[in-house]
Design an enzyme around this catalytic site. Structure first.
Site, PDB file in Angstrom:
ATOM      1  N   ASP A  36      41.720  22.881  31.570  1.00  0.00           N
ATOM      2  CA  ASP A  36      41.147  24.231  31.577  1.00  0.00           C
ATOM      3  C   ASP A  36      40.190  24.354  32.756  1.00  0.00           C
ATOM      4  O   ASP A  36      39.513  23.392  33.118  1.00  0.00           O
ATOM      5  CB  ASP A  36      40.392  24.498  30.271  1.00  0.00           C
ATOM      6  CG  ASP A  36      40.364  25.974  29.903  1.00  0.00           C
ATOM      7  OD1 ASP A  36      41.059  26.360  28.953  1.00  0.00           O
ATOM      8  OD2 ASP A  36      39.655  26.747  30.586  1.00  0.00           O
ATOM      9  N   SER A 148      55.664  35.951  26.817  1.00  0.00           N
ATOM     10  CA  SER A 148      55.118  37.034  26.001  1.00  0.00           C
ATOM     11  C   SER A 148      56.234  38.021  25.733  1.00  0.00           C
ATOM     12  O   SER A 148      57.186  38.124  26.522  1.00  0.00           O
ATOM     13  CB  SER A 148      53.972  37.746  26.737  1.00  0.00           C
ATOM     14  OG  SER A 148      53.637  38.970  26.114  1.00  0.00           O
ATOM     15  N   TYR A 161      51.439  41.539  34.431  1.00  0.00           N
ATOM     16  CA  TYR A 161      51.604  40.599  33.319  1.00  0.00           C
ATOM     17  C   TYR A 161      53.068  40.479  32.911  1.00  0.00           C
ATOM     18  O   TYR A 161      53.594  39.370  32.728  1.00  0.00           O
ATOM     19  CB  TYR A 161      50.758  41.074  32.147  1.00  0.00           C
ATOM     20  CG  TYR A 161      50.687  40.121  30.975  1.00  0.00           C
ATOM     21  CD1 TYR A 161      50.009  38.909  31.073  1.00  0.00           C
ATOM     22  CD2 TYR A 161      51.279  40.446  29.764  1.00  0.00           C
ATOM     23  CE1 TYR A 161      49.928  38.044  29.995  1.00  0.00           C
ATOM     24  CE2 TYR A 161      51.209  39.591  28.679  1.00  0.00           C
ATOM     25  CZ  TYR A 161      50.531  38.395  28.800  1.00  0.00           C
ATOM     26  OH  TYR A 161      50.455  37.542  27.720  1.00  0.00           O
ATOM     27  N   PHE A 194      48.904  38.470  19.100  1.00  0.00           N
ATOM     28  CA  PHE A 194      48.196  37.363  18.469  1.00  0.00           C
ATOM     29  C   PHE A 194      46.685  37.555  18.572  1.00  0.00           C
ATOM     30  O   PHE A 194      46.177  38.063  19.571  1.00  0.00           O
ATOM     31  CB  PHE A 194      48.592  36.026  19.105  1.00  0.00           C
ATOM     32  CG  PHE A 194      49.775  35.384  18.457  1.00  0.00           C
ATOM     33  CD1 PHE A 194      49.639  34.232  17.701  1.00  0.00           C
ATOM     34  CD2 PHE A 194      51.032  35.960  18.576  1.00  0.00           C
ATOM     35  CE1 PHE A 194      50.734  33.657  17.078  1.00  0.00           C
ATOM     36  CE2 PHE A 194      52.129  35.385  17.965  1.00  0.00           C
ATOM     37  CZ  PHE A 194      51.985  34.237  17.211  1.00  0.00           C
ATOM     38  N   THR A 196      43.744  36.283  19.586  1.00  0.00           N
ATOM     39  CA  THR A 196      43.237  35.290  20.527  1.00  0.00           C
ATOM     40  C   THR A 196      41.995  35.856  21.209  1.00  0.00           C
ATOM     41  O   THR A 196      41.620  37.005  20.969  1.00  0.00           O
ATOM     42  CB  THR A 196      44.301  34.978  21.599  1.00  0.00           C
ATOM     43  OG1 THR A 196      44.517  36.160  22.386  1.00  0.00           O
ATOM     44  CG2 THR A 196      45.617  34.544  20.961  1.00  0.00           C
TER      45      THR A 196
END
Length: 255
Positions: A36, A148, A161, A194, A196
């Site tokens: 990360d 996605s 995206y 989701f 998140t």
């Protein structure tokens, strides 16, 4: 492939879908490195779940090479790579003032979601190719990418995206075919709505509205449901070259 005792890498592992996936892998006995760019959050998460925190900017070859080297030194070569690093954001191609989208925004989203995914896939696969097979079928490892439903039904404002996630979907089959000779499987999960960090800032009534768009169950997805599917892909040796929608049967409208 049984993940017990195996080294694994999870990009974007400090939070969200990556964190939940890392937890599932650890529960299954894997040794997990969290890649990360937010190293402070990665270290906090690693301490909480029993993983290794590794700073990594997935769009950078140098950073990713160094991250794999650090994980390799600690756990050995990873046979499992789960790519969850990503970036969202909604912007129209032309706004209300007739101004075009800033090109850098499109470029950044594609770099993180698509190029970053390919960067870590190629490095993980190169490492896996040097390992001895785990069975008589010649399997050496598995890579799971994150796309996605926007890669199929991108909404207004999602051009960057949707383009990036559509690219991840398009990468899946040729990557699986390309790496088949090395016994490396490649699959992709295409999650729907989701709960998140990308959604956590939204009001509860907005979250409820989003959940009601899902045919069944009428709610947003839980991160552990994504992690559970990622773990099953690792375990099920006949899953390869496939993008699996995890979305409660939703098909996104234009807005």
């Amino acid at each position: 492939m049984d993940p017990k005792g195996m080294a694994a890498v999870v990009t974007g592992g400090a939070s969200g879908l990556g964190r939940a996936t890392a937890i599932k892998l650890i529960e299954a006995g894997a040794k997990v490195a969290l890649f990360d760019r937010n190293v402070e959050l990665a270290e906090k998460t690693a301490k909480e779940i029993g993983a290794l925190a590794v700073e990594c900017e997935v769009t950078s070859e140098e950073s990713a090479v160094a991250a794999f080297a650090k994980a390799r030194d600690a756990h050995g070569i990873a046979r499992i790579c789960i790519n969850c690093a990503g970036l969202g954001g909604s912007r129209r191609i032309v706004d209300k003032e007739h101004k075009p989208m800033v090109l850098e925004h499109f470029r950044r989203v594609v770099e993180i979601c698509l190029i970053g995914t390919f960067n870590t896939l190629r490095l993980a696969a190169a490492d896996m190719s040097t390992l001895e097979p785990v069975n008589d079928e010649g399997q050496r490892g598995v890579v799971v990418n994150t796309a996605s439903v926007a890669g199929y039904e991108g909404q207004i404002g999602q051009s960057p995206y949707a383009s990036a996630k559509g690219g991840v979907i398009g990468l899946t089959l040729p990557a699986a075919r390309d790496l088949a000779s090395w016994g490396i499987r490649v699959c992709t999960i295409a999650p729907g709505i989701f709960y998140t960090p990308l959604l956590m800032g939204l009001p509860q009534d907005t979250l409820d509205m989003l959940g009601k768009q899902v045919p069944f169950p009428k709610r947003t997805g839980h991160d552990y449901e994504f992690g559970s599917l990622a773990l099953e892909i690792v375990r099920n040796d006949y899953l390869n070259g496939e993008t699996i929608r995890l979305d409660g049967a939703i098909r996104m409208g234009p807005r």
